[in-house]
Design a protein around this motif. Structure first.
Motif, PDB file in Angstrom:
ATOM      1  N   THR A  60       0.940  -1.108   0.076  1.00 46.90           N
ATOM      2  CA  THR A  60      -0.131  -0.199  -0.195  1.00 46.90           C
ATOM      3  C   THR A  60       0.966   1.235   0.096  1.00 46.90           C
ATOM      4  O   THR A  60       1.908   1.307   0.602  1.00 46.90           O
ATOM      5  CB  THR A  60      -0.878  -0.025   1.116  1.00 46.90           C
ATOM      6  N   SER A 123      -3.108  -1.378   4.902  1.00 45.76           N
ATOM      7  CA  SER A 123      -3.834  -0.422   4.195  1.00 45.76           C
ATOM      8  C   SER A 123      -3.579   0.670   5.247  1.00 45.76           C
ATOM      9  O   SER A 123      -3.973   0.837   6.350  1.00 45.76           O
ATOM     10  CB  SER A 123      -5.324  -0.766   3.827  1.00 45.76           C
ATOM     11  N   GLU A 179      -9.098  -2.821   3.256  1.00 43.00           N
ATOM     12  CA  GLU A 179      -8.681  -1.764   2.592  1.00 43.00           C
ATOM     13  C   GLU A 179      -9.751  -0.550   2.977  1.00 43.00           C
ATOM     14  O   GLU A 179     -10.772  -0.650   2.795  1.00 43.00           O
ATOM     15  CB  GLU A 179      -8.623  -1.947   0.980  1.00 43.00           C
ATOM     16  N   TYR A 234      -9.492  -2.853  -3.772  1.00 41.14           N
ATOM     17  CA  TYR A 234      -8.840  -1.544  -3.773  1.00 41.14           C
ATOM     18  C   TYR A 234      -9.976  -0.574  -4.352  1.00 41.14           C
ATOM     19  O   TYR A 234     -10.424  -0.989  -5.325  1.00 41.14           O
ATOM     20  CB  TYR A 234      -7.434  -1.097  -4.445  1.00 41.14           C
ATOM     21  N   THR A 295      -1.806  -1.524  -5.122  1.00 43.98           N
ATOM     22  CA  THR A 295      -2.310  -0.199  -4.554  1.00 43.98           C
ATOM     23  C   THR A 295      -2.135   0.817  -5.851  1.00 43.98           C
ATOM     24  O   THR A 295      -1.370   0.447  -6.719  1.00 43.98           O
ATOM     25  CB  THR A 295      -1.531   0.445  -3.459  1.00 43.98           C
TER      26      THR A 295
END
Length: 486
Positions: A60, A123, A179, A234, A295
């Motif tokens: 991330t 995340s 996430e 995501y 990400t």
């Protein structure tokens, strides 16, 4: 006159039809670019991918105050040995430094409902209140941390030191890959979920609104599973449209890929994009495979996708399931749809100005006490500025890597990027002017610090540098991604 008008109309019609045909057949050029790309070889000097010198996955990314932060799973041969969380920082997106956070650790985040699994898939977001929040999987449960700075110190946001979501707490959905997404109005949402491959091969994704405290739900989680979903959700928003990207396929083989869908709300309903997948194993390059968990970074109006893929040493048992982080450009068509990602070894280069420093170690002559493999782990790979190649020695009690700068040179710093930054390396650095008489320049034979690079600073004036690594049972195997000298 009528004849001329008819010919003119016919000509206009033909031009229109030709133009329409070309436009219809070529909505974007990303697939053509994938087949015709000009890229570096995986073992070329100065490649940009892999982005990080080490085995990392599930990245991330966060940019704050002109600094980039990548948080990632530290891959180990045994998943249960992943006990800490790494953060890599960079000012320019080329030169990276690895530290390990004070929280979370596997020891700190235990519950009576968790499994023995390690620390996975963070995340991290910056909320409108200026605080940083982390949602991370530990023991296949979701834990929440808070900090005032991206590198911490971090602490559990729940005062009772329990997870936010326990193992398979909601609808028996696999509790991994959380996430967090914050919408334009400040409302935060949490997404998570995969599958239990022993019982259900289809992944499911759950989502819920978060309360302003960022650690409790404003509603019951709901099923928001998009088409062809397995894990690693995501979410991002562009021009009022919600883009939901995720992984599909099997985590450990070449079917692993990234797909996406779009919708009018953070919960859908979802319509899968026309390019399917947008990123996957490269059919023309067997060194780019099993591309997945990702990400997305928006920086200076450009988009980049940061993802993981298999390392290039997968012929060795110890490295078969170790992954590395890569980055490539993410492009859009005029209608807002995503193009196919052109995967590269070249990478994207610097995103901000790089401080010009001459690396004296680059392509220096090297020798070693031994090489694990004379072809793919040889000593020269430790000085090629390529994070996909490295030197690994054999299994003797001590192994060494030696650099020859050609002539006596003055410098102030030696940087060593070890194979496994999560482990403490014990090492010594010796220097010599003639390759006969050696002096001890650094003694870290009892080192307990982890991270990368390992830095030795002094006023050096020498030609030869020898790095000696201990190679006993309690120590990691002798491996170095890069040596840099400034």
């Amino acid at each position: 006159m009528i004849l001329k008008t008819t010919k003119t109309c016919l000509l206009i019609a033909i031009v229109f039809l030709i133009g329409f045909k070309v436009s219809a057949q070529n909505p974007d050029q990303s697939v053509i670019q994938l087949w015709t790309k000009k890229d570096l070889k995986f073992d070329s000097p100065k490649t940009g991918n892999p982005l990080l010198p080490g085995y990392y996955a599930d990245p991330t990314i966060l940019e704050d105050n002109s600094t980039f932060y990548i948080y990632a799973t530290t891959d180990m041969p045994n998943w249960n040995d992943i006990t800490k969380l790494a953060v890599w920082t960079s000012k320019d997106f080329v030169n990276w430094k690895c530290d390990y956070l004070n929280w979370p650790t596997k020891e700190q985040c235990k519950s009576n409902t968790g499994t023995a699994s390690g620390v996975w898939a963070p995340s991290v977001i910056k909320a409108p209140n200026g605080k940083f929040y982390m949602y991370v999987t530990i023991g296949q449960e979701i834990w929440v941390g808070i900090a005032d700075h991206p590198t911490g110190p971090w602490k559990n946001l729940k005062k009772d030191n329990t997870p936010l979501v326990r193992h398979k707490e909601y609808y028996y959905v696999e509790t991994i890959d959380a996430e967090c997404f914050v919408d334009d109005d400040g409302q935060a949402y949490l997404y998570w979920g995969s599958s239990d491959s022993g019982r259900d091969i289809e992944g499911r994704c759950l989502a819920a609104k978060l309360n302003p405290d960022m650690v409790s739900f404003a509603e019951m989680p709901k099923d928001v599973t998009p088409p062809h979903y397995f894990e690693a959700p995501y979410m991002f928003k562009k021009n009022g449209q919600y883009y939901f990207s995720y992984s599909w396929g099997k985590t450990w083989d070449e079917t692993y890929q990234i797909r996406y869908s779009t919708g009018p709300t953070p919960f859908g309903p979802w319509k899968e994009g026309m390019v399917r997948p947008i990123l996957s194993t490269d059919d023309n390059d067997n060194k780019i495979k099993s591309t997945g968990h990702h990400t997305i970074l928006k920086f200076k109006d450009k988009y980049y996708i940061v993802y993981h893929r298999f390392n290039t040493l997968d012929k060795y048992n110890i490295s078969q399931k170790l992954r590395q982080v890569a980055v490539d450009v993410l492009n859009f068509n005029p209608d807002g749809s995503l193009q196919r990602v052109v995967t590269t070894h070249k990478g994207v280069g610097a995103l901000q100005p790089v401080k010009m420093k001459l690396n004296l170690a680059f392509e220096a002559k090297t020798t070693s006490s031994s090489d694990l493999d004379s072809m793919v782990t040889k000593s020269k790979f430790a000085v090629d500025e390529n994070n996909g190649t490295l030197w690994i020695g054999k299994k003797y009690a001590q192994e060494w890597l030696q650099l020859d700068l050609g002539i006596v040179k003055s410098f102030n710093e030696i940087q060593i990027f070890p194979e496994f930054p999560i482990k403490a390396y014990q090492y010594k650095i010796q220097v010599s002017d003639d390759d006969k008489n050696w002096k001890l320049a650094e003694d870290q034979w009892k080192n307990t610090k982890i991270g990368a690079p390992l830095v030795s600073q002094s006023k050096f004036k020498t030609r030869y540098i020898r790095i000696i690594l201990r190679n006993e049972k309690q120590n990691p195997r002798p491996g170095i991604w890069e040596v840099k000298i400034y």
